[in-house]
Design a protein around this motif. Sequence first.
Motif, mmCIF file in Angstrom:
data_model
loop_
_atom_site.group_PDB
_atom_site.id
_atom_site.type_symbol
_atom_site.label_atom_id
_atom_site.label_comp_id
_atom_site.label_asym_id
_atom_site.label_seq_id
_atom_site.Cartn_x
_atom_site.Cartn_y
_atom_site.Cartn_z
ATOM 1 N N ILE A 1 5.256 -6.676 -5.322
ATOM 2 C CA ILE A 1 5.222 -5.313 -4.779
ATOM 3 C C ILE A 1 4.729 -4.341 -5.855
ATOM 4 C CG2 ILE A 1 6.655 -3.425 -3.909
ATOM 5 C CD1 ILE A 1 8.303 -5.644 -2.427
ATOM 6 N N ALA A 2 5.199 -4.493 -7.082
ATOM 7 C CA ALA A 2 4.779 -3.616 -8.182
ATOM 8 C C ALA A 2 3.284 -3.751 -8.467
ATOM 9 C CB ALA A 2 5.590 -3.920 -9.436
ATOM 10 N N SER A 3 2.746 -4.960 -8.285
ATOM 11 C CA SER A 3 1.315 -5.182 -8.536
ATOM 12 C C SER A 3 0.448 -4.775 -7.349
ATOM 13 C CB SER A 3 1.061 -6.645 -8.874
ATOM 14 O OG SER A 3 1.220 -7.453 -7.720
ATOM 15 N N LYS A 4 1.094 -4.316 -6.290
ATOM 16 C CA LYS A 4 0.420 -3.869 -5.064
ATOM 17 C C LYS A 4 -0.317 -4.990 -4.350
ATOM 18 C CE LYS A 4 0.184 0.778 -6.696
ATOM 19 N NZ LYS A 4 0.649 1.870 -6.011
ATOM 20 N N ALA A 5 0.100 -6.232 -4.608
ATOM 21 C CA ALA A 5 -0.454 -7.364 -3.876
ATOM 22 C C ALA A 5 0.291 -7.536 -2.558
ATOM 23 C CB ALA A 5 -0.342 -8.646 -4.693
ATOM 24 N N ALA A 6 1.517 -6.993 -2.490
ATOM 25 C CA ALA A 6 2.349 -7.146 -1.305
ATOM 26 C C ALA A 6 3.226 -5.918 -1.116
ATOM 27 C CB ALA A 6 3.221 -8.396 -1.440
ATOM 28 N N VAL A 7 3.746 -5.791 0.113
ATOM 29 C CA VAL A 7 4.677 -4.717 0.463
ATOM 30 C C VAL A 7 5.797 -5.329 1.289
ATOM 31 C CG1 VAL A 7 2.923 -2.900 0.454
ATOM 32 C CG2 VAL A 7 3.384 -4.134 2.567
ATOM 33 N N GLU A 8 6.808 -4.527 1.588
ATOM 34 C CA GLU A 8 7.858 -5.012 2.480
ATOM 35 C C GLU A 8 7.238 -5.240 3.852
ATOM 36 O OE1 GLU A 8 11.225 -2.385 2.497
ATOM 37 O OE2 GLU A 8 11.218 -2.236 0.321
ATOM 38 N N PRO A 9 7.662 -6.273 4.583
ATOM 39 C CA PRO A 9 7.065 -6.564 5.889
ATOM 40 C C PRO A 9 7.092 -5.343 6.812
ATOM 41 C CG PRO A 9 8.474 -8.356 5.230
ATOM 42 C CD PRO A 9 8.686 -7.245 4.236
ATOM 43 N N GLY A 10 5.961 -5.086 7.460
ATOM 44 C CA GLY A 10 5.847 -3.975 8.391
ATOM 45 C C GLY A 10 5.323 -2.702 7.759
ATOM 46 N N LYS A 11 5.371 -2.601 6.444
ATOM 47 C CA LYS A 11 4.921 -1.379 5.776
ATOM 48 C C LYS A 11 3.408 -1.351 5.584
ATOM 49 C CE LYS A 11 9.092 0.152 3.723
ATOM 50 N NZ LYS A 11 9.620 1.070 2.769
ATOM 51 N N ALA A 12 2.745 -2.487 5.678
ATOM 52 C CA ALA A 12 1.299 -2.529 5.478
ATOM 53 C C ALA A 12 0.586 -1.708 6.537
ATOM 54 C CB ALA A 12 0.801 -3.969 5.489
ATOM 55 N N LYS A 13 1.000 -1.844 7.781
ATOM 56 C CA LYS A 13 0.362 -1.088 8.864
ATOM 57 C C LYS A 13 0.637 0.400 8.730
ATOM 58 C CE LYS A 13 -0.035 -4.824 12.088
ATOM 59 N NZ LYS A 13 -0.148 -5.228 13.440
ATOM 60 N N ALA A 14 1.825 0.763 8.301
ATOM 61 C CA ALA A 14 2.168 2.173 8.111
ATOM 62 C C ALA A 14 1.313 2.782 7.011
ATOM 63 C CB ALA A 14 3.645 2.313 7.778
ATOM 64 N N GLU A 15 1.078 2.030 5.942
ATOM 65 C CA GLU A 15 0.251 2.528 4.844
ATOM 66 C C GLU A 15 -1.208 2.642 5.272
ATOM 67 O OE1 GLU A 15 0.923 0.282 1.281
ATOM 68 O OE2 GLU A 15 3.051 0.807 1.234
ATOM 69 N N GLU A 16 -1.692 1.701 6.099
ATOM 70 C CA GLU A 16 -3.060 1.773 6.584
ATOM 71 C C GLU A 16 -3.242 2.993 7.474
ATOM 72 O OE1 GLU A 16 -4.089 -1.878 8.527
ATOM 73 O OE2 GLU A 16 -4.056 -3.028 6.679
ATOM 74 N N ALA A 17 -2.250 3.293 8.295
ATOM 75 C CA ALA A 17 -2.312 4.458 9.183
ATOM 76 C C ALA A 17 -2.352 5.756 8.372
ATOM 77 C CB ALA A 17 -1.131 4.457 10.135
ATOM 78 N N LYS A 18 -1.575 5.818 7.296
ATOM 79 C CA LYS A 18 -1.576 7.002 6.426
ATOM 80 C C LYS A 18 -2.941 7.186 5.786
ATOM 81 C CE LYS A 18 3.077 7.831 4.729
ATOM 82 N NZ LYS A 18 3.952 7.729 3.555
ATOM 83 N N ALA A 19 -3.540 6.099 5.334
ATOM 84 C CA ALA A 19 -4.829 6.159 4.662
ATOM 85 C C ALA A 19 -5.931 6.592 5.625
ATOM 86 C CB ALA A 19 -5.169 4.802 4.040
ATOM 87 N N ALA A 20 -5.784 6.273 6.908
ATOM 88 C CA ALA A 20 -6.798 6.608 7.896
ATOM 89 C C ALA A 20 -6.752 8.089 8.292
ATOM 90 C CB ALA A 20 -6.619 5.751 9.141
ATOM 91 N N GLU A 21 -5.651 8.760 8.011
ATOM 92 C CA GLU A 21 -5.509 10.183 8.395
ATOM 93 C C GLU A 21 -6.368 11.085 7.579
ATOM 94 O OE1 GLU A 21 -1.331 11.019 8.120
ATOM 95 O OE2 GLU A 21 -0.945 10.118 10.052
#
Length: 59
Positions: A39-59
């Motif tokens: 998670i610290a290396s940004k290779a992974a996130v907690e399950p389900g948070k990847a889509k939330a982060e993608e949605a934020k980036a798309a705004e």
Amino acid sequence: MAKQKAEEKLVSVEFVKPWGRYSKGDIAGFDAKKAGKLIASKAAVEPGKAKAEEAKAAE
């Protein structure tokens, strides 16, 4: 010794980029220390948070 290892909890992570044999979107379980490093290396996130982060980036 094997009983102690069986009691260790696995932490699930969702990969957001390729790492080792894992691809973006894969979910896997690791010991807490390894999961924290992923998670610290940004290779992974907690399950389900990847889509939330993608949605934020798309705004």
